[in-house]
Design a protein around this motif. Sequence first.
Motif, PDB file in Angstrom:
ATOM      1  N   VAL A 110     -12.585 -34.208  -4.725  1.00  0.00           N
ATOM      2  CA  VAL A 110     -11.240 -34.332  -4.679  1.00  0.00           C
ATOM      3  C   VAL A 110     -10.899 -34.768  -6.197  1.00  0.00           C
ATOM      4  O   VAL A 110      -9.954 -34.293  -6.926  1.00  0.00           O
ATOM      5  N   ILE A 165     -11.443 -28.527   1.140  1.00  0.00           N
ATOM      6  CA  ILE A 165     -10.433 -29.025   0.573  1.00  0.00           C
ATOM      7  C   ILE A 165      -9.135 -28.246   0.751  1.00  0.00           C
ATOM      8  O   ILE A 165      -7.814 -29.097   0.913  1.00  0.00           O
ATOM      9  N   HIS A 174      -5.779 -29.837   3.671  1.00  0.00           N
ATOM     10  CA  HIS A 174      -4.802 -30.340   2.270  1.00  0.00           C
ATOM     11  C   HIS A 174      -4.136 -31.489   2.665  1.00  0.00           C
ATOM     12  O   HIS A 174      -3.659 -32.407   1.790  1.00  0.00           O
ATOM     13  N   PRO A 201      -7.352 -34.451   2.088  1.00  0.00           N
ATOM     14  CA  PRO A 201      -8.423 -33.843   1.333  1.00  0.00           C
ATOM     15  C   PRO A 201      -9.625 -34.754   1.127  1.00  0.00           C
ATOM     16  O   PRO A 201     -10.748 -34.339   1.264  1.00  0.00           O
TER      17      PRO A 201
END
Length: 387
Positions: free
Chosen positions: A114, A314, A318, A321
Amino acid sequence: MPLALFALAVAAFGIGTTEFVIMGLLPDVANDLHVSIPSAGLLITGYALGVVFGAPILAIATANMPRRATLLGMTLTFVLGNALCALAPNYTALMSARVITALCHGAFFGIGSVVAAGLVAPNKRAQAIALMFTGLTLANVLGVPLGTALGQFAGWRSTFWAVTVIGLIAVVAQVAWLPKEIPLQRTNLAAELRVLGKTNVLLAMAMSVMASASLFSVFTYIAPILQDITGVSPHGVTIMLLIFGVGLTVGSILGGKLADSRLLPSLVGMALATVLIVAAFSQTSRSLIPAAITLFVWGVTAFALCPILQLMIIDQAHEAPNMGSTLNQSAFNLGNATGAWIGGLVVGSGVQLTELPWTGAALAMLTLLTALFYIYLQRRHAQTVGA
């Protein structure tokens, strides 16, 4: 930004080396600790289960902690775990140390993915993730072969001391190059756990489990296969692992580029290619050159799936994440543990090592079928929304 990604890649290199090098040293560890090859293989399973259970716990515990401090803490845990591996007096102590080392693995790659994606433009996210994972693949190109060679020359404990030093270098690199302020999307536990209820997230994680199980059901026993079937010497195994590692690196970079352009077609293509190449290994493992070529191509297809699946998670998770990305690392390692366990069952049942790749091919086929079902649901959802 490249230096920040490089700092993450250095840590990934160390983590990847300690995870995979045990495979090349499996006979040495088994002989030294007076356990069977299948029992030594459980050190891989134990590590993977440490990631599976440690990753979500640490993801929840560190959800609202500064990203930089969290990544540094994970890397220091990795350093401690490897030092304990090097000092382990027996099999039980080594297993415990492997689990401690594994605790940082999933959370580091999950949070690191991330962070890496957030350091670049939106159309470069998968390539940034792939760059971080290049450290993992280079571990197979350099870390695993060199670690195997070092372990065979100076004893398997020396390999874990070397990895401990790599971990300390990673700590220094992160202190020097990671941004002081990394954006943090604050959330709560309920929001994080809701991610698990999304069908698309569950299917993507299922693909991660099956893809890893396909790889580890065979690769866990790659040293015995190469020595007993292909006729490669112990030092030759190092060269073959190097060839496989080059394939992994090529695959990671390729997967990053494909994921940023055509995500779902790339997923299907790489899953299908993996089915075919693993099945072929049941025949090509009997001869040196065909085995080497197969290992290279297998490395490409297997690791091209990593950034593809990581970006899918991811995107689909969302709202949370960090949790989604970290749980995907648990999924990969659940596949590692499951694959090593399945491979052990197959070998223990008396099946010849030459037939073991068919197990990996069957698991890869499940990955492909799940990918096709995922695409079907995506298209049906799009049609429903459009109507």
